[in-house]
Every structure is written in C-alpha cells, then in structure tokens.
Enzyme design. Structure first.
Site, short mmCIF file in Angstrom:
data_model
loop_
_atom_site.label_atom_id
_atom_site.label_comp_id
_atom_site.label_asym_id
_atom_site.label_seq_id
_atom_site.Cartn_x
_atom_site.Cartn_y
_atom_site.Cartn_z
N GLY A 235 0.83 -1.29 0.12
CA GLY A 235 -0.25 -0.08 -0.14
C GLY A 235 0.93 1.31 0.02
N GLU A 270 4.30 -6.69 1.58
CA GLU A 270 3.77 -7.18 0.36
C GLU A 270 3.82 -5.75 -0.59
OE1 GLU A 270 -0.03 -8.63 0.78
OE2 GLU A 270 0.58 -10.45 1.99
N GLY A 272 3.97 -3.21 -3.71
CA GLY A 272 4.15 -3.43 -5.02
C GLY A 272 4.24 -2.19 -5.87
N ARG A 273 3.66 -1.13 -5.63
CA ARG A 273 3.82 0.15 -6.35
C ARG A 273 5.02 0.82 -5.91
NH1 ARG A 273 -0.77 3.30 -7.80
NH2 ARG A 273 -1.85 2.08 -6.35
N ARG A 309 -5.04 3.19 -16.05
CA ARG A 309 -5.24 4.02 -14.95
C ARG A 309 -6.12 5.14 -15.09
NH1 ARG A 309 -2.00 5.45 -11.08
NH2 ARG A 309 -3.18 4.50 -9.55
N TYR A 313 -9.33 5.37 -13.03
CA TYR A 313 -9.06 5.79 -11.49
C TYR A 313 -9.14 7.42 -11.91
CZ TYR A 313 -7.43 1.10 -10.32
OH TYR A 313 -7.29 -0.24 -10.17
N CYS A 340 -12.07 3.56 -29.00
CA CYS A 340 -13.64 4.08 -29.72
C CYS A 340 -14.07 4.33 -28.43
CB CYS A 340 -14.33 3.22 -30.47
SG CYS A 340 -13.37 2.80 -31.81
N TYR A 369 1.02 -1.48 -12.05
CA TYR A 369 -0.43 -1.49 -12.33
C TYR A 369 -0.73 -1.04 -13.78
CZ TYR A 369 -0.94 -2.66 -7.54
OH TYR A 369 -0.56 -3.05 -6.46
N1 LLP Z 1 -1.16 -7.15 -0.90
C1 LLP Z 1 -2.48 -7.14 -1.20
C2 LLP Z 1 -3.16 -8.36 -0.55
C3 LLP Z 1 -3.26 -6.61 -2.32
O1 LLP Z 1 -4.33 -6.51 -2.60
C4 LLP Z 1 -2.20 -5.37 -2.78
C5 LLP Z 1 -2.89 -4.41 -3.87
C6 LLP Z 1 -0.87 -5.30 -2.55
C7 LLP Z 1 -0.39 -6.06 -1.56
C8 LLP Z 1 0.06 -4.23 -3.08
O2 LLP Z 1 -0.39 -3.19 -2.88
P1 LLP Z 1 0.64 -1.87 -3.49
O3 LLP Z 1 1.96 -1.89 -2.38
O4 LLP Z 1 0.95 -2.08 -4.74
O5 LLP Z 1 -0.10 -0.60 -3.12
N2 LLP Z 1 -4.85 -1.30 -9.72
C9 LLP Z 1 -4.68 -0.13 -8.52
C10 LLP Z 1 -4.14 -0.69 -7.37
C11 LLP Z 1 -4.88 -1.77 -6.74
C12 LLP Z 1 -4.01 -2.60 -5.51
C13 LLP Z 1 -4.66 -3.96 -5.37
N3 LLP Z 1 -4.05 -4.54 -4.25
C14 LLP Z 1 -4.01 1.18 -9.08
O6 LLP Z 1 -3.87 1.10 -10.33
O7 LLP Z 1 -3.97 1.91 -8.51
#
Ligand code: LLP
Length: 406
Positions: A235, A270, A272-273, A309, A313, A340, A369
C-alpha cells in the site's frame, strides 16, 4: 521517474529513447533495472532492523524477467491467482517466500498452492479455510495459513483502492476472526501461522498503518494465539508528481520495530507500487494531431487497453516528449488513445513542447498496474516490454501477435 533529459533529448539512464524507438515498435513499456534495484534495497533498508520478508506484489508487475531480478535481490512474492503463482515459480522464487492472497481462490488454485507448499495461504473467509483443510487432508498435508483481518481502518486513499473498511469484501472482521480462531482448533490439516492485513493502495499517511498495528495488537491479545508471522501487506504510496505528499516510511519503520519487539513475530511486507511504480514509462508514437473546436488532440498509438489507470481511476500520469522542442504549443491540448471510447484519454495540458505527427512521447510512472492492467480491448495486441540494465536494451516481453488473439 526513471527518465531524464540530456539537452533536448529524453534518456533512460544513459540510453536515449530515440535509439530504442529506432529498433522497437511502439507502444512499449520501458523499465529501468537500476531504479527497481534502488527501490527494493531502499525499502528493505528502512525495515532492516526487523529483517522482514519482502514479498513483492506480483499484481503490480508480473513480468517474469522483472520477478527474476527481484528474486535475485532477495524478494519473495505475493500472488493472487494460479497464473501469478506459476509466474513466481517460473522466476524461481522459493515457495517458502510466497504468500497467496485473494478472496475467491478456487479448488485448483488452492491445490497448486498446497502442493507447492507456499509459506502462507492468506485466508479471507471461513469457507476458504474449511476447503483448504479438506484438500490438505486428501493430500495428507498440514497447510500453513494466515488469516486476513479486516481491521476496519480507513486508508484515506481513493475509494476504489481502499480495502480495509467494515463494508469491504476483504478479510474477516475481528469478531469473526476470533470466532474462527476458536472453531478451527479441530481442523487438523491447517495450521494458523499468521495474521495478514492490507488496507489499501497509494497510501501516503502513516496514521492508517498505525491504527492497523493497534488493531492487530488487540487481536493477538484476544485470540490468545501465537502467530509466527504478521503480514502487514503493501500500500505504500509514491509521488506521481513532485508536489505529491511523500510517505514517511522511516516513521512507520519505527512503529513496526516497536511492534515486533512486543509481539516477537516475523514481519512480512507485500509492496508493489513502491518497488516498481516509478521505474517504468509507456513510450508511444503520435499517430495524428487534429483540432476539434478549440482543442488540439494528440492521438497516440497507445490506448486505454495498454494503460488503463487514467480511464479507471482518473489517475494523472505526466507525459513528456522524447525530443523537446524550444517552441511551445499553447491552448487546450489533450493526449488521447485510438480506442473508440471517450474515456480513452490520458492527460490535458495548457501548454506543451511543440509536437509533430510521427514523433514520440512517454507516459511516466507506469511501472505498477500498467502492463498488468492492460487488455485486448478493440482486439489490440498487448504491448511489448523492454528493460534497460547496465546500458543494455533487453526485450522482456515481445509484443503479442494479432494472430494469437484471433
Ligand atoms: N497485498 C494485497 C493483498 C493487495 O491486494 C495489494 C494490492 C498489494 C499487496 C500491493 O499493494 P501496493 O503496495 O502496490 O499498493 N490497480 C490499482 C491498485 C490496486 C491494488 C490492489 N491490491 C491502481 O492502479 O492504483
């Protein structure tokens, strides 16, 4: 962002984008290995004192070459489907560094995770735990699970990417969590090893994380269960623009350190971003430029199917030109894709470097993403992916062939 100008020309590290478009058809995702490495190490170092297991969230970027590089840096994986699990295994990530999350895992997905003996299956409902117990019994296994707590915390982020509130579909509310801890005692083929949480994405303030740690403390006390692991999820937000708020991870790491001392659990993250978001750009060619009413439309060969995105969003990703001009265009300028739909639009400007048809631009900070949210909408093939590592240009996913989707 992973790009910089040298004079009028856009570069990724020391490689000019012009030299890459000469040999590769657009649109393509372009990543910087160095930036991925720096981000991963930087993240780990913040939490070094608790020696966490960092499980990169594969949904943010699932390119197997990138997963392989992350594995070499010490990363595990957070996966949410059979496909992601297979990709993580293909990248040779040790199953003992893989956690499997998700609200709706199917029989076959669970069977694979159990067979591969992943570190944790993070369970999100009582029915799922019963199913894991049943499958494990048939396979003569004891499966290690985490239970995802819904801490009822508002992550103060976009509602579409907020996951930890009372009325969201994720996790178990504390009452059900506690009931389950009790009732699961006679399920002999699962072992509750962890509490997991994930409250949302693109979070820029520490307050919701702090509330979450408190919710976990409370649950540990009430459940009277010894958890080996606490999986704190991901997150962590990034700066899409320079003026965006920066998350104070140092501050959070102090809280986590204190938490770990009290609970003596091993910590999992965990992210990601935070690891890949600012490491990638989407390079695209200007197909046409036209004026409708008072607006200039810059029509790109990348569309919302390549990068979703903004449409999904309303996310704003800066666009930069591959060759900057000293001349500027003033007026209403809108970068759009060829799809389109009116939502197939990327960003509006009032003033931009002068552009011509056939020139190239880069949509920035799309490493997370970006490619993973792309689709075949309008029967358009998926874009290719390229990484720059130590000055070498490497195609890490070829553009999909149209014949594959017909
Ligand atoms: N762990 C779980 C259980 C998750 O559901 C997620 C993201 C993460 C870790 C990683 O989150 P991060 O560190 O990347 O924030 N598509 C959306 C974001 C959706 C995130 C879903 N879950 C976007 O483009 O902003």
């Amino acid at each position: 962002m992973s790009l910089n100008y040298k004079g009028q020309n856009l570069f990724i590290e020391n490689t000019s984008i012009k030299s890459i478009v000469r040999k590769n058809n657009t649109p393509f995702y372009l990543y910087s290995y160095k930036k991925i490495k720096d981000n991963f190490e930087n993240f780990y170092n913040y939490f070094k004192k608790v020696s966490p297991l960092v499980c990169f969230s594969v949904k943010s970027n699932s390119n197997v070459s990138i997963l392989t590089e992350l594995r070499k840096l010490g990363s595990g994986a957070d996966v949410v489907s059979e496909g992601e699990l297979l990709k993580a295994l293909r990248a040779k990530i040790n199953p003992k560094k893989i956690v499997f999350s998700g609200v709706g895992k199917t029989d076959s997905e669970l069977r694979l995770a159990i067979k591969k003996r992943v570190l944790l299956i993070n369970v999100e409902s009582e029915s799922e735990a019963l199913l894991i117990n049943k499958i494990s019994k048939k396979m003569n296994r004891v499966t290690s699970i985490g239970i995802r707590l819904n801490p009822n915390v508002d992550a103060n982020t976009l509602s579409k990417i907020s996951t930890g509130k009372l009325d969201s579909k994720f996790g178990l509310l504390s009452k059900n969590f506690l009931r389950f801890c009790k009732s699961s005692k006679n399920l002999k083929n699962i072992k509750i090893n962890a509490i997991s949480v994930h409250i949302g994405s693109q979070i820029t303030s520490i307050a919701p994380y702090k509330r979450t740690l408190n919710a976990i403390r409370k649950i540990i006390k009430l459940s009277k269960t010894n958890f080996d692991y606490v999986d704190l999820g991901g997150g962590f937000g990034i700066q899409y623009k320079n003026k965006d708020k920066k998350i104070d991870i140092k501050n959070y790491s102090n809280l986590v350190q204190k938490f770990q001392k009290e609970t003596n659990c091993k910590i999992i993250f965990e992210p990601g971003r935070y690891i890949v978001g600012n490491t990638g750009s989407l390079v695209s060619r200007i197909v046409f430029i036209k004026k409708n009413g008072k607006k200039y439309f810059i029509i790109l060969d990348a569309g919302m199917n390549d990068f979703m995105r903004p449409a999904l969003y309303n996310a704003k990703h800066e666009i930069v030109s591959v060759s900057k001009s000293k001349k500027r265009i003033a007026g209403n300028i809108e970068f759009v894709g060829p799809i389109c739909e009116s939502t197939d639009t990327f960003l509006k400007y009032k003033n931009f470097s002068f552009l011509k048809e056939g020139e190239y631009v880069a949509i920035t900070n799309v490493g997370a993403y970006g490619s993973t949210l792309s689709s075949n909408y309008n029967t358009r093939p998926l874009a290719s992916e390229i990484i720059i590592k130590k000055g070498k240009i490497k195609v890490i996913r070829k553009r999909q062939k149209i014949s594959e989707i017909i």
